[in-house]
Scaffold this motif. Structure first.
Motif, PDB file in Angstrom:
ATOM      1  N   ARG A 126      -8.410   4.697   0.397  1.00 14.12           N
ATOM      2  CA  ARG A 126      -8.128   4.999  -0.900  1.00 14.12           C
ATOM      3  C   ARG A 126      -6.552   5.523  -1.196  1.00 14.12           C
ATOM      4  NH1 ARG A 126     -13.303   5.972  -3.140  1.00 14.12           N
ATOM      5  NH2 ARG A 126     -14.956   4.652  -1.821  1.00 14.12           N
ATOM      6  N   LEU A 127      -5.973   5.908  -0.217  1.00 11.73           N
ATOM      7  CA  LEU A 127      -4.676   6.238  -0.401  1.00 11.73           C
ATOM      8  C   LEU A 127      -3.620   5.156  -1.068  1.00 11.73           C
ATOM      9  CD1 LEU A 127      -4.116   8.225   2.765  1.00 11.73           C
ATOM     10  CD2 LEU A 127      -4.199   9.075   0.380  1.00 11.73           C
ATOM     11  N   CYS A 128      -4.319   4.039  -1.338  1.00 11.32           N
ATOM     12  CA  CYS A 128      -3.593   3.077  -2.020  1.00 11.32           C
ATOM     13  C   CYS A 128      -3.260   3.186  -3.259  1.00 11.32           C
ATOM     14  CB  CYS A 128      -4.434   1.693  -1.734  1.00 11.32           C
ATOM     15  SG  CYS A 128      -5.786   1.715  -2.859  1.00 11.32           S
ATOM     16  N   SER A 129      -4.062   4.188  -3.738  1.00 15.16           N
ATOM     17  CA  SER A 129      -3.641   4.816  -5.315  1.00 15.16           C
ATOM     18  C   SER A 129      -2.512   5.266  -5.554  1.00 15.16           C
ATOM     19  CB  SER A 129      -4.621   5.686  -5.970  1.00 15.16           C
ATOM     20  OG  SER A 129      -4.858   6.749  -5.005  1.00 15.16           O
ATOM     21  N   LEU A 135       4.998  10.840  -1.071  1.00 11.43           N
ATOM     22  CA  LEU A 135       3.910  11.530  -0.288  1.00 11.43           C
ATOM     23  C   LEU A 135       4.442  12.903  -0.195  1.00 11.43           C
ATOM     24  CD1 LEU A 135       2.131   8.999   2.023  1.00 11.43           C
ATOM     25  CD2 LEU A 135       1.709   9.549  -0.639  1.00 11.43           C
ATOM     26  N   PRO A 136       3.883  13.952  -0.176  1.00  8.75           N
ATOM     27  CA  PRO A 136       4.248  15.253   0.137  1.00  8.75           C
ATOM     28  C   PRO A 136       4.161  15.303   1.624  1.00  8.75           C
ATOM     29  CG  PRO A 136       2.664  15.622  -1.694  1.00  8.75           C
ATOM     30  CD  PRO A 136       2.459  14.099  -1.287  1.00  8.75           C
ATOM     31  N   GLY A 349       0.576   0.115   3.019  1.00  3.12           N
ATOM     32  CA  GLY A 349      -0.009  -1.429   2.885  1.00  3.12           C
ATOM     33  C   GLY A 349      -0.181  -1.979   4.190  1.00  3.12           C
ATOM     34  N   LEU A 350      -0.212  -1.271   5.252  1.00  4.42           N
ATOM     35  CA  LEU A 350      -0.697  -2.008   6.659  1.00  4.42           C
ATOM     36  C   LEU A 350      -1.981  -2.542   6.515  1.00  4.42           C
ATOM     37  CD1 LEU A 350       0.490   0.779   9.470  1.00  4.42           C
ATOM     38  CD2 LEU A 350       1.670  -1.585   9.066  1.00  4.42           C
ATOM     39  N   GLU A 351      -2.988  -2.142   6.076  1.00  2.00           N
ATOM     40  CA  GLU A 351      -4.080  -2.805   6.047  1.00  2.00           C
ATOM     41  C   GLU A 351      -4.489  -3.487   4.772  1.00  2.00           C
ATOM     42  OE1 GLU A 351      -7.272   0.098   6.505  1.00  2.00           O
ATOM     43  OE2 GLU A 351      -6.668   0.650   8.552  1.00  2.00           O
ATOM     44  N   ARG A 352      -3.199  -3.811   3.854  1.00  4.42           N
ATOM     45  CA  ARG A 352      -3.411  -4.459   2.622  1.00  4.42           C
ATOM     46  C   ARG A 352      -2.269  -5.707   2.653  1.00  4.42           C
ATOM     47  NH1 ARG A 352      -6.485  -2.420  -1.731  1.00  4.42           N
ATOM     48  NH2 ARG A 352      -7.705  -0.846  -1.168  1.00  4.42           N
ATOM     49  N   PRO A 353      -2.461  -6.803   3.383  1.00  8.96           N
ATOM     50  CA  PRO A 353      -1.467  -7.933   3.310  1.00  8.96           C
ATOM     51  C   PRO A 353      -0.761  -8.152   2.296  1.00  8.96           C
ATOM     52  CG  PRO A 353      -3.351  -8.237   5.036  1.00  8.96           C
ATOM     53  CD  PRO A 353      -3.680  -7.347   4.316  1.00  8.96           C
TER      54      PRO A 353
END
Length: 387
Positions: A126-129, A135-136, A349-353
């Motif tokens: 969900r962090l793709c948002s 990122l802090p 993006g590692l899990e979102r090619p």
């Protein structure tokens, strides 16, 4: 304490059953019944735990997006917003100094996200948002750890360390190179002041070289790629840990070995052999053509060889400039803060090619050097200058 009690009271009131919750649970129940009928199952209790989880997963997916689901999500968002603002109001009222409301809000949201991720690491997708956001520090550390965790690698390193078998026969050479790197590299000045940074790098790279089982020395990327990982770890390490090189080294080994194994950037360096695919370098050349025709024409003319077309010459020029930069993912070429931001995007993006941010970053890198490039009279054999 009073602030927390106030939030708890608010939360208890808001957790009372509402019609949104009742409508959602009824819809979920009906969806479960439908799944069971389709599977010819008479009773939910007849299913194994794995089968129950699968039925619930399918039923939940079926109701997502429906009116009851959207109404419940809206209600939950409203309740969370009220609880957060209630706590912030209490803190601003009880505090001694003037507090920034926006800063408090950001802190509370960050703490909530981190607590949720620590309890449910499977939600990291969900962090793709947060794509294209800085990122802090605390959230960055947790996010990178979730994506790069490798408990087996960490335990093996600890075991080898305990048996005094975690160092390379080139340990002395690696140690001197690590110290020299932190002393001489301008973008690593923050790490230069750390008491444990050089030792952590030496520990990790000595172990990494030992794992390679080769007599060849480590390459430059091997020395540079652990640096952003180390910086992210040090940024969030508590004082009791920040001075313990052994604890930090174990965490760095885990993340570095995972990162090097993934190597998300290397497969697309060379020109793609797939007629339907493109490499990073080809994408950069295409973006440059769209954004700055004058620069691309100049680069192509500078690199053109006899009987060669504009496209091939441009690609050669782009490769000449970017391959050294991309091989170390901008480390040393940009400020460390900028590198951390770029790595945030890469790791998210590692899990979102389909999300490949490197062409955009590489294109901007060249555009930032535009004025310097246009002054060139010959093709330089050295890597591009650092920004």
């Amino acid at each position: 304490m009073e602030s927390q009690l106030g939030v708890n009271r608010t939360s208890r009131i808001q957790r009372q059953p509402t019609y949104e919750w009742q409508d959602f649970t009824q819809g979920l129940f009906d969806s479960i019944q439908q799944q069971m009928r389709e599977s010819h199952v008479k009773a939910f209790l007849d299913l194994s735990e794995a089968e129950k989880a699968l039925v619930l997963q399918k039923a939940t997916k079926a109701v997502q997006g429906g009116v009851p689901y959207e109404a419940l999500m809206s209600r939950v968002s409203t309740c969370l917003e009220k609880a957060i603002y209630h706590q912030i109001a209490q803190e601003m009222q009880d505090g001694d100094g003037v507090k920034n409301r926006l800063a408090l809000l950001s802190t509370r949201i960050e703490d909530g996200v981190m607590t949720l991720l620590e309890e449910r690491p499977d939600l990291k997708g969900r962090l793709c948002s947060l794509f294209n956001q800085v990122l802090p520090a605390k959230l960055r550390g947790l996010t990178w750890r979730l994506y790069l965790s490798n408990r087996k690698a960490r335990l093996e390193y600890l075991s080898q360390t305990a048996a005094q078998r975690a160092t390379s026969w080139k340990d002395r050479e690696i140690s001197l190179r690590c110290q020299d790197l932190l002393d001489s590299e301008p973008t690593f000045q923050a790490l230069k002041e750390s008491k444990v940074a050089a030792r952590c790098l030496r520990n990790v790279l000595s172990y990494y070289h030992k794992l390679q089982g080769t007599s060849a020395p480590l390459r430059e990327p091997d020395y540079l790629l652990p640096v952003p990982l180390l910086q992210a770890i040090l940024d969030t390490a508590p004082p009791s840990v920040s001075e313990s090189a052994d604890s930090l080294s174990a965490l760095l080994v885990e993340e570095f070995l995972t990162f090097m194994k993934l190597q998300p950037w290397l497969p697309k360096f060379c020109t793609s052999q797939d007629p339907n695919g493109t490499s990073i370098l080809e994408e950069v050349a295409s973006l440059l053509e769209e954004m700055d025709r004058d620069l691309t024409r100049f680069l192509a003319n500078m690199c053109m060889q006899p009987e060669e077309g504009h496209k091939e010459a441009l690609l050669r020029g782009v490769r000449h400039m970017l391959q050294p930069v991309l091989s170390i993912l901008f480390v040393g070429y940009l400020s460390l803060d900028t590198v951390l931001y770029i790595w945030d995007q890469i790791i998210l993006g590692l899990e979102r090619p389909s999300f490949n941010c490197l062409p955009a970053f590489a294109t901007v890198f060249i555009l930032l050097l535009r004025d310097q490039l246009l002054k060139c009279q010959t093709v330089c054999k050295h890597p591009p200058p650092r920004i």
